[in-house]
Design an enzyme around this catalytic site. Structure first.
Site, PDB file in Angstrom:
ATOM      1  N   TYR A  25      97.290  47.516  -0.631  1.00 25.92           N
ATOM      2  CA  TYR A  25      97.986  48.239  -1.700  1.00 25.92           C
ATOM      3  C   TYR A  25      97.927  47.475  -3.010  1.00 25.92           C
ATOM      4  O   TYR A  25      98.145  46.258  -3.039  1.00 25.92           O
ATOM      5  CB  TYR A  25      99.451  48.438  -1.289  1.00 25.92           C
ATOM      6  CG  TYR A  25     100.308  49.096  -2.335  1.00 25.92           C
ATOM      7  CD1 TYR A  25     100.431  50.484  -2.382  1.00 25.92           C
ATOM      8  CD2 TYR A  25     100.991  48.335  -3.282  1.00 25.92           C
ATOM      9  CE1 TYR A  25     101.215  51.092  -3.354  1.00 25.92           C
ATOM     10  CE2 TYR A  25     101.778  48.943  -4.257  1.00 25.92           C
ATOM     11  CZ  TYR A  25     101.880  50.319  -4.286  1.00 25.92           C
ATOM     12  OH  TYR A  25     102.645  50.925  -5.245  1.00 25.92           O
ATOM     13  N   GLU A  62      98.018  53.137  -9.495  1.00 28.98           N
ATOM     14  CA  GLU A  62      98.286  52.751  -8.107  1.00 28.98           C
ATOM     15  C   GLU A  62      97.037  53.014  -7.263  1.00 28.98           C
ATOM     16  O   GLU A  62      96.465  54.099  -7.335  1.00 28.98           O
ATOM     17  CB  GLU A  62      99.466  53.542  -7.568  1.00 28.98           C
ATOM     18  CG  GLU A  62      99.903  53.095  -6.181  1.00 28.98           C
ATOM     19  CD  GLU A  62     101.027  53.978  -5.630  1.00 28.98           C
ATOM     20  OE1 GLU A  62     102.139  53.468  -5.461  1.00 28.98           O
ATOM     21  OE2 GLU A  62     100.780  55.169  -5.389  1.00 28.98           O
TER      22      GLU A  62
END
Ligand code: GDP
Ligand code: MN
Length: 391
Positions: A110, A198
Protein backbone atom coordinates in the site's frame (compact mmCIF):
# COMPACT_ATOMS: atom_id res chain seq x y z
CA UNK A 1 -12.61 16.50 -7.46
CA UNK A 2 -12.49 12.76 -7.87
CA UNK A 3 -11.39 11.11 -11.11
CA UNK A 4 -11.49 7.56 -12.43
CA UNK A 5 -8.74 4.99 -12.00
CA UNK A 6 -7.78 5.03 -15.70
CA UNK A 7 -7.46 8.83 -15.60
CA UNK A 8 -5.37 8.70 -12.42
CA UNK A 9 -3.12 6.04 -13.93
CA UNK A 10 -2.59 8.23 -17.01
CA UNK A 11 -1.37 11.03 -14.73
CA UNK A 12 0.94 8.64 -12.87
CA UNK A 13 2.32 7.26 -16.14
CA UNK A 14 3.06 10.78 -17.40
CA UNK A 15 5.37 11.19 -14.42
CA UNK A 16 7.07 7.87 -14.91
CA UNK A 17 5.19 5.64 -12.46
CA UNK A 18 4.94 2.09 -13.90
CA UNK A 19 1.29 1.11 -14.48
CA UNK A 20 -0.13 -1.80 -16.50
CA UNK A 21 -1.09 -0.93 -20.08
CA UNK A 22 -4.80 -0.34 -20.39
CA UNK A 23 -7.63 1.36 -22.21
CA UNK A 24 -11.04 2.76 -21.26
CA UNK A 25 -14.13 1.11 -22.80
CA UNK A 26 -17.75 2.24 -22.84
CA UNK A 27 -19.27 -0.80 -24.59
CA UNK A 28 -18.61 -4.57 -24.67
CA UNK A 29 -17.34 -4.22 -28.28
CA UNK A 30 -14.84 -1.57 -27.24
CA UNK A 31 -13.80 -3.80 -24.35
CA UNK A 32 -13.05 -6.75 -26.65
CA UNK A 33 -11.21 -4.52 -29.11
CA UNK A 34 -9.07 -3.09 -26.33
CA UNK A 35 -8.38 -6.58 -24.97
CA UNK A 36 -7.27 -7.85 -28.39
CA UNK A 37 -4.89 -4.89 -28.64
CA UNK A 38 -3.42 -5.65 -25.23
CA UNK A 39 -3.34 -9.43 -25.49
CA UNK A 40 -4.95 -11.91 -23.08
CA UNK A 41 -5.39 -12.29 -20.19
CA UNK A 42 -6.91 -8.92 -19.38
CA UNK A 43 -8.51 -7.53 -16.26
CA UNK A 44 -11.91 -5.90 -16.69
CA UNK A 45 -12.32 -3.16 -14.10
CA UNK A 46 -15.47 -1.17 -13.32
CA UNK A 47 -14.74 2.55 -13.25
CA UNK A 48 -16.67 4.32 -10.50
CA UNK A 49 -15.56 6.98 -8.04
CA UNK A 50 -15.34 4.51 -5.17
CA UNK A 51 -13.05 1.76 -3.97
CA UNK A 52 -13.78 -1.77 -2.85
CA UNK A 53 -14.71 -2.78 -6.39
CA UNK A 54 -12.82 -6.07 -6.20
CA UNK A 55 -14.92 -7.37 -3.32
CA UNK A 56 -18.11 -6.00 -4.90
CA UNK A 57 -17.60 -7.97 -8.12
CA UNK A 58 -16.33 -5.10 -10.25
CA UNK A 59 -12.86 -6.50 -11.09
CA UNK A 60 -12.65 -9.69 -13.18
CA UNK A 61 -9.99 -11.55 -15.11
CA UNK A 62 -10.77 -12.57 -18.73
CA UNK A 63 -8.69 -15.15 -20.62
CA UNK A 64 -10.48 -15.06 -23.98
CA UNK A 65 -12.46 -12.61 -26.13
CA UNK A 66 -15.86 -14.26 -25.49
CA UNK A 67 -15.18 -14.25 -21.75
CA UNK A 68 -14.15 -10.58 -21.91
CA UNK A 69 -17.36 -9.70 -23.79
CA UNK A 70 -19.52 -11.58 -21.26
CA UNK A 71 -17.83 -9.92 -18.29
CA UNK A 72 -18.04 -6.47 -19.91
CA UNK A 73 -21.77 -7.00 -20.59
CA UNK A 74 -22.35 -8.07 -17.00
CA UNK A 75 -20.44 -5.19 -15.39
CA UNK A 76 -21.51 -2.31 -17.68
CA UNK A 77 -24.80 -0.99 -16.38
CA UNK A 78 -24.65 -2.98 -13.16
CA UNK A 79 -25.33 -1.30 -9.85
CA UNK A 80 -22.03 -1.88 -8.07
CA UNK A 81 -22.28 -1.85 -4.28
CA UNK A 82 -19.10 -1.54 -2.22
CA UNK A 83 -18.32 -0.40 1.32
CA UNK A 84 -17.58 3.03 -0.15
CA UNK A 85 -20.72 3.51 -2.29
CA UNK A 86 -23.35 3.06 0.41
CA UNK A 87 -26.30 0.71 -0.05
CA UNK A 88 -27.59 2.55 -3.14
CA UNK A 89 -24.43 1.64 -5.09
CA UNK A 90 -23.27 3.17 -8.37
CA UNK A 91 -24.19 2.40 -11.96
CA UNK A 92 -21.10 1.38 -13.95
CA UNK A 93 -20.76 3.27 -17.23
CA UNK A 94 -17.08 2.81 -18.07
CA UNK A 95 -14.59 -0.02 -17.89
CA UNK A 96 -10.84 -0.12 -17.75
CA UNK A 97 -9.44 -3.01 -19.79
CA UNK A 98 -5.95 -3.72 -18.59
CA UNK A 99 -3.13 -6.20 -19.19
CA UNK A 100 -3.68 -8.98 -16.65
CA UNK A 101 -0.77 -9.19 -14.27
CA UNK A 102 0.10 -12.60 -12.85
CA UNK A 103 -0.31 -12.36 -9.10
CA UNK A 104 1.35 -15.73 -8.36
CA UNK A 105 4.38 -15.19 -6.15
CA UNK A 106 3.70 -11.46 -5.94
CA UNK A 107 3.05 -9.26 -2.96
CA UNK A 108 0.37 -6.56 -2.55
CA UNK A 109 1.45 -3.44 -0.66
CA UNK A 110 0.00 0.00 0.00
CA UNK A 111 1.14 3.53 -0.84
CA UNK A 112 -0.55 6.89 -0.41
CA UNK A 113 0.35 10.56 -0.42
CA UNK A 114 -2.07 13.04 1.10
CA UNK A 115 -2.07 16.39 2.80
CA UNK A 116 -1.66 16.24 6.56
CA UNK A 117 -3.51 19.39 7.52
CA UNK A 118 -2.35 19.22 11.12
CA UNK A 119 1.32 19.32 10.05
CA UNK A 120 0.65 21.45 6.98
CA UNK A 121 2.74 19.04 4.94
CA UNK A 122 2.16 16.21 2.53
CA UNK A 123 2.62 12.83 4.15
CA UNK A 124 3.80 9.72 2.32
CA UNK A 125 2.30 6.55 3.77
CA UNK A 126 3.31 3.01 3.01
CA UNK A 127 2.42 -0.41 4.29
CA UNK A 128 3.62 -3.89 3.46
CA UNK A 129 0.07 -5.06 4.17
CA UNK A 130 -1.71 -3.82 1.05
CA UNK A 131 -4.51 -5.19 -1.06
CA UNK A 132 -8.10 -4.69 -0.23
CA UNK A 133 -8.37 -4.06 3.51
CA UNK A 134 -6.17 -1.08 4.38
CA UNK A 135 -8.88 0.36 6.66
CA UNK A 136 -8.64 -2.81 8.74
CA UNK A 137 -4.84 -2.62 8.88
CA UNK A 138 -5.05 0.96 10.12
CA UNK A 139 -7.52 -0.02 12.83
CA UNK A 140 -5.89 -3.28 13.92
CA UNK A 141 -2.20 -2.49 13.54
CA UNK A 142 -1.46 1.24 13.13
CA UNK A 143 2.29 0.48 13.53
CA UNK A 144 2.16 -1.37 10.20
CA UNK A 145 1.73 1.94 8.38
CA UNK A 146 4.93 3.90 7.76
CA UNK A 147 4.76 7.67 7.49
CA UNK A 148 7.21 10.13 6.01
CA UNK A 149 6.39 13.84 6.11
CA UNK A 150 7.56 15.99 3.22
CA UNK A 151 8.78 19.54 3.64
CA UNK A 152 7.04 21.44 0.84
CA UNK A 153 10.05 23.74 0.42
CA UNK A 154 12.71 21.03 0.25
CA UNK A 155 10.57 18.45 -1.53
CA UNK A 156 10.65 14.67 -1.31
CA UNK A 157 14.26 13.54 -0.74
CA UNK A 158 15.79 10.27 -2.01
CA UNK A 159 16.74 9.26 1.57
CA UNK A 160 13.04 9.39 2.46
CA UNK A 161 12.25 7.07 -0.44
CA UNK A 162 14.98 4.66 0.74
CA UNK A 163 13.65 4.79 4.28
CA UNK A 164 10.20 3.80 3.06
CA UNK A 165 11.61 1.09 0.79
CA UNK A 166 13.61 -0.51 3.61
CA UNK A 167 10.65 -0.09 5.96
CA UNK A 168 8.52 -2.09 3.53
CA UNK A 169 11.12 -4.85 3.63
CA UNK A 170 11.73 -4.75 -0.12
CA UNK A 171 14.51 -6.96 -1.45
CA UNK A 172 17.76 -4.98 -2.02
CA UNK A 173 17.51 -5.24 -5.82
CA UNK A 174 14.03 -3.68 -5.70
CA UNK A 175 15.04 -0.77 -3.46
CA UNK A 176 16.78 0.89 -6.40
CA UNK A 177 13.51 0.69 -8.34
CA UNK A 178 11.43 1.92 -5.41
CA UNK A 179 13.33 5.20 -5.11
CA UNK A 180 12.42 6.50 -8.61
CA UNK A 181 8.93 4.96 -8.28
CA UNK A 182 8.18 6.84 -5.04
CA UNK A 183 9.76 10.05 -6.34
CA UNK A 184 7.68 9.90 -9.53
CA UNK A 185 4.58 9.31 -7.46
CA UNK A 186 5.30 12.41 -5.40
CA UNK A 187 6.00 14.38 -8.57
CA UNK A 188 2.58 13.35 -9.93
CA UNK A 189 0.96 14.39 -6.64
CA UNK A 190 2.64 17.78 -6.63
CA UNK A 191 2.32 18.59 -10.33
CA UNK A 192 -1.40 17.87 -10.44
CA UNK A 193 -2.15 19.64 -7.12
CA UNK A 194 -3.67 16.43 -5.85
CA UNK A 195 -5.11 16.11 -2.36
CA UNK A 196 -4.69 12.33 -2.45
CA UNK A 197 -2.79 9.80 -4.51
CA UNK A 198 -3.36 6.23 -3.37
CA UNK A 199 -1.88 3.07 -4.87
CA UNK A 200 -3.52 -0.02 -3.42
CA UNK A 201 -2.23 -2.48 -4.28
CA UNK A 202 1.30 -1.54 -5.10
CA UNK A 203 2.41 -4.83 -6.60
CA UNK A 204 5.83 -6.37 -6.07
CA UNK A 205 5.92 -8.97 -8.83
CA UNK A 206 7.65 -12.32 -8.63
CA UNK A 207 10.37 -10.83 -10.88
CA UNK A 208 10.96 -8.01 -8.36
CA UNK A 209 9.25 -5.23 -10.36
CA UNK A 210 7.00 -2.60 -8.81
CA UNK A 211 3.68 -1.81 -10.53
CA UNK A 212 0.80 0.48 -9.54
CA UNK A 213 -2.05 -2.02 -9.92
CA UNK A 214 -4.70 0.46 -8.73
CA UNK A 215 -4.72 4.25 -8.52
CA UNK A 216 -6.98 6.68 -6.76
CA UNK A 217 -6.30 10.35 -7.40
CA UNK A 218 -8.29 13.20 -5.84
CA UNK A 219 -7.59 16.72 -7.07
CA UNK A 220 -7.73 19.89 -5.02
CA UNK A 221 -10.75 21.85 -6.30
CA UNK A 222 -9.11 25.12 -5.33
CA UNK A 223 -6.18 24.47 -7.67
CA UNK A 224 -8.17 23.30 -10.70
CA UNK A 225 -8.06 26.75 -12.27
CA UNK A 226 -4.38 26.02 -12.92
CA UNK A 227 -5.19 22.74 -14.68
CA UNK A 228 -7.82 23.17 -17.39
CA UNK A 229 -6.79 19.76 -18.81
CA UNK A 230 -7.59 18.08 -15.48
CA UNK A 231 -10.92 19.86 -15.13
CA UNK A 232 -11.99 18.04 -18.30
CA UNK A 233 -11.70 14.74 -16.43
CA UNK A 234 -14.74 15.59 -14.32
CA UNK A 235 -17.49 12.95 -14.60
CA UNK A 236 -20.85 14.46 -13.71
CA UNK A 237 -22.48 11.01 -13.63
CA UNK A 238 -20.50 10.29 -10.47
CA UNK A 239 -21.62 13.36 -8.56
CA UNK A 240 -24.76 14.17 -6.54
CA UNK A 241 -27.06 15.64 -9.25
CA UNK A 242 -28.39 18.41 -7.01
CA UNK A 243 -24.85 19.49 -6.07
CA UNK A 244 -23.93 19.68 -9.76
CA UNK A 245 -27.02 21.74 -10.52
CA UNK A 246 -26.33 24.10 -7.63
CA UNK A 247 -22.76 24.66 -8.81
CA UNK A 248 -24.12 25.70 -12.21
CA UNK A 249 -25.94 28.60 -10.48
CA UNK A 250 -22.88 29.42 -8.33
CA UNK A 251 -24.70 28.07 -5.30
CA UNK A 252 -23.12 25.80 -2.76
CA UNK A 253 -25.40 22.88 -1.96
CA UNK A 254 -24.42 20.10 0.40
CA UNK A 255 -26.59 17.06 1.01
CA UNK A 256 -26.55 15.68 4.56
CA UNK A 257 -27.75 12.28 5.70
CA UNK A 258 -30.60 11.63 8.06
CA UNK A 259 -32.08 15.09 8.59
CA UNK A 260 -35.41 16.73 7.73
CA UNK A 261 -34.77 20.50 7.70
CA UNK A 262 -33.67 22.20 4.49
CA UNK A 263 -31.46 25.21 5.23
CA UNK A 264 -30.94 28.28 3.09
CA UNK A 265 -28.18 30.51 4.38
CA UNK A 266 -25.54 32.91 3.17
CA UNK A 267 -21.96 32.21 4.17
CA UNK A 268 -20.26 29.06 5.44
CA UNK A 269 -20.06 30.37 9.01
CA UNK A 270 -23.78 31.04 9.16
CA UNK A 271 -24.38 27.61 7.59
CA UNK A 272 -22.51 25.92 10.44
CA UNK A 273 -24.19 28.04 13.10
CA UNK A 274 -27.58 27.25 11.56
CA UNK A 275 -26.92 23.52 11.65
CA UNK A 276 -25.87 23.85 15.29
CA UNK A 277 -29.04 25.64 16.35
CA UNK A 278 -31.22 23.08 14.56
CA UNK A 279 -29.45 20.31 16.44
CA UNK A 280 -29.75 22.24 19.68
CA UNK A 281 -33.50 22.55 19.10
CA UNK A 282 -33.69 18.75 18.74
CA UNK A 283 -33.84 18.54 14.95
CA UNK A 284 -31.45 17.65 12.19
CA UNK A 285 -30.55 19.35 8.88
CA UNK A 286 -31.26 17.48 5.60
CA UNK A 287 -28.95 19.74 3.64
CA UNK A 288 -27.71 23.26 3.44
CA UNK A 289 -27.59 25.65 0.57
CA UNK A 290 -25.27 28.61 0.74
CA UNK A 291 -26.47 31.32 -1.65
CA UNK A 292 -23.31 33.37 -1.11
CA UNK A 293 -22.93 37.04 -0.49
CA UNK A 294 -24.63 38.73 -3.43
CA UNK A 295 -27.37 36.42 -4.68
CA UNK A 296 -30.10 37.75 -6.97
CA UNK A 297 -33.83 37.08 -6.58
CA UNK A 298 -33.53 34.62 -9.47
CA UNK A 299 -30.71 32.72 -7.79
CA UNK A 300 -32.79 32.55 -4.60
CA UNK A 301 -35.57 30.99 -6.60
CA UNK A 302 -33.23 28.38 -8.08
CA UNK A 303 -31.83 27.75 -4.65
CA UNK A 304 -35.33 27.03 -3.35
CA UNK A 305 -36.05 24.66 -6.19
CA UNK A 306 -32.87 22.69 -5.50
CA UNK A 307 -33.50 22.65 -1.76
CA UNK A 308 -37.01 21.26 -2.26
CA UNK A 309 -35.93 18.62 -4.76
CA UNK A 310 -34.37 16.86 -1.77
CA UNK A 311 -37.12 14.47 -0.72
CA UNK A 312 -35.93 14.36 2.89
CA UNK A 313 -36.94 17.99 3.43
CA UNK A 314 -40.01 18.36 5.71
CA UNK A 315 -39.56 22.06 6.45
CA UNK A 316 -37.29 24.88 5.33
CA UNK A 317 -35.38 27.32 7.45
CA UNK A 318 -34.15 30.47 5.76
CA UNK A 319 -31.52 32.14 7.90
CA UNK A 320 -30.01 35.08 6.07
CA UNK A 321 -27.89 37.99 7.07
CA UNK A 322 -28.69 40.91 4.79
CA UNK A 323 -25.43 42.49 3.72
CA UNK A 324 -24.77 42.76 0.02
CA UNK A 325 -27.80 40.49 -0.38
CA UNK A 326 -30.55 42.79 0.91
CA UNK A 327 -33.50 41.32 2.79
CA UNK A 328 -36.03 42.71 0.29
CA UNK A 329 -34.23 40.95 -2.60
CA UNK A 330 -34.29 37.75 -0.56
CA UNK A 331 -38.01 38.19 0.16
CA UNK A 332 -38.72 38.78 -3.54
CA UNK A 333 -36.92 35.53 -4.48
CA UNK A 334 -38.55 33.51 -1.73
CA UNK A 335 -42.05 34.78 -2.56
CA UNK A 336 -41.55 34.04 -6.28
CA UNK A 337 -40.27 30.57 -5.47
CA UNK A 338 -43.09 29.67 -3.09
CA UNK A 339 -45.68 30.91 -5.62
CA UNK A 340 -44.23 29.38 -8.76
CA UNK A 341 -43.06 26.13 -7.27
CA UNK A 342 -46.24 25.65 -5.19
CA UNK A 343 -44.19 24.92 -2.12
CA UNK A 344 -46.09 22.67 0.27
CA UNK A 345 -43.64 22.33 3.13
CA UNK A 346 -43.64 24.94 5.91
CA UNK A 347 -41.10 27.74 5.56
CA UNK A 348 -39.59 29.63 8.49
CA UNK A 349 -37.77 32.87 7.68
CA UNK A 350 -35.32 34.69 9.83
CA UNK A 351 -33.56 37.61 8.24
CA UNK A 352 -31.50 40.36 9.73
CA UNK A 353 -29.72 43.33 8.28
CA UNK A 354 -30.19 45.58 5.24
CA UNK A 355 -33.82 46.41 4.42
CA UNK A 356 -35.05 43.95 7.01
CA UNK A 357 -38.37 45.77 7.64
CA UNK A 358 -39.09 46.03 3.93
CA UNK A 359 -38.43 42.32 3.50
CA UNK A 360 -40.67 41.41 6.45
CA UNK A 361 -43.44 43.58 5.06
CA UNK A 362 -43.19 41.90 1.64
CA UNK A 363 -43.52 38.47 3.27
CA UNK A 364 -46.55 39.58 5.31
CA UNK A 365 -48.30 41.18 2.35
CA UNK A 366 -47.60 38.27 -0.01
CA UNK A 367 -50.65 36.40 1.28
CA UNK A 368 -48.47 33.31 1.59
CA UNK A 369 -48.05 31.31 4.73
CA UNK A 370 -44.59 32.09 6.09
CA UNK A 371 -43.57 31.73 9.69
CA UNK A 372 -41.10 34.38 10.69
CA UNK A 373 -38.76 34.50 13.63
CA UNK A 374 -36.90 37.31 15.21
CA UNK A 375 -33.96 35.46 16.66
CA UNK A 376 -32.15 32.27 15.83
CA UNK A 377 -33.32 30.19 18.78
CA UNK A 378 -36.95 30.94 17.98
CA UNK A 379 -36.32 30.20 14.29
CA UNK A 380 -34.76 26.83 15.05
CA UNK A 381 -37.48 25.82 17.49
CA UNK A 382 -40.21 26.76 15.02
CA UNK A 383 -38.72 24.87 12.12
CA UNK A 384 -37.97 21.76 14.17
CA UNK A 385 -41.55 21.77 15.48
CA UNK A 386 -43.05 21.89 11.98
CA UNK A 387 -40.54 19.40 10.57
CA UNK A 388 -41.91 16.89 13.07
CA UNK A 389 -39.15 17.08 15.64
CA UNK A 390 -36.00 15.03 15.54
CA UNK A 391 -35.77 12.01 13.26
P1 GDP B 1 -10.57 -1.92 -5.58
O1 GDP B 1 -11.10 -3.18 -4.98
O2 GDP B 1 -11.67 -0.98 -5.99
O3 GDP B 1 -9.55 -1.25 -4.72
O4 GDP B 1 -9.86 -2.34 -6.98
P2 GDP B 1 -8.36 -2.83 -7.27
O5 GDP B 1 -7.90 -2.18 -8.51
O6 GDP B 1 -7.48 -2.64 -6.09
O7 GDP B 1 -8.54 -4.37 -7.59
C1 GDP B 1 -8.93 -5.29 -6.58
C2 GDP B 1 -8.11 -6.53 -6.62
O8 GDP B 1 -8.19 -7.15 -7.89
C3 GDP B 1 -6.62 -6.32 -6.40
O9 GDP B 1 -6.28 -6.23 -5.05
C4 GDP B 1 -6.04 -7.56 -7.06
O10 GDP B 1 -6.01 -8.62 -6.13
C5 GDP B 1 -7.03 -7.87 -8.16
N1 GDP B 1 -6.43 -7.46 -9.45
C6 GDP B 1 -6.31 -6.21 -9.97
N2 GDP B 1 -5.62 -6.23 -11.11
C7 GDP B 1 -5.26 -7.52 -11.33
C8 GDP B 1 -4.50 -8.19 -12.35
O11 GDP B 1 -3.98 -7.60 -13.29
N3 GDP B 1 -4.37 -9.53 -12.23
C9 GDP B 1 -4.92 -10.23 -11.21
N4 GDP B 1 -4.74 -11.54 -11.18
N5 GDP B 1 -5.61 -9.64 -10.23
C10 GDP B 1 -5.77 -8.30 -10.28
MN1 MN C 1 -7.55 -0.95 -4.76
Amino acid sequence: MKIHEYQGKAILAQHGVPVPKGKVAYTPDEAVEAAKGLGFPVVVKAQIHAGGRGKGGGVKLAKRADECAAIARAILGMRLRTHQTGPEGRIVRRLLIEQGVDLAGSKEMYLAILVDRGCRKPVFMASAQGGMEIEEVAARDPQAILREWIDPVVGFRPYQARKLAFGLGLPPATVSKAVPFFSSLFQAFEASDASLVEVNPLLLTKAGELVALDAKVNLDDNALFRHPELLELRDFDEEEPLEVEASQYSLNYIKLEGGSVGCMVNGAGLAMATMDIIKLAGGSPANFLDVGGGASADQIKNAFRILLADRDVRAVLINIFGGILRCDVLAEGVIAAVRDLEVKVPVVVRMKGNNEEKGQQMLRESGLDFATADDRTEAAEKVVAVAGGAR
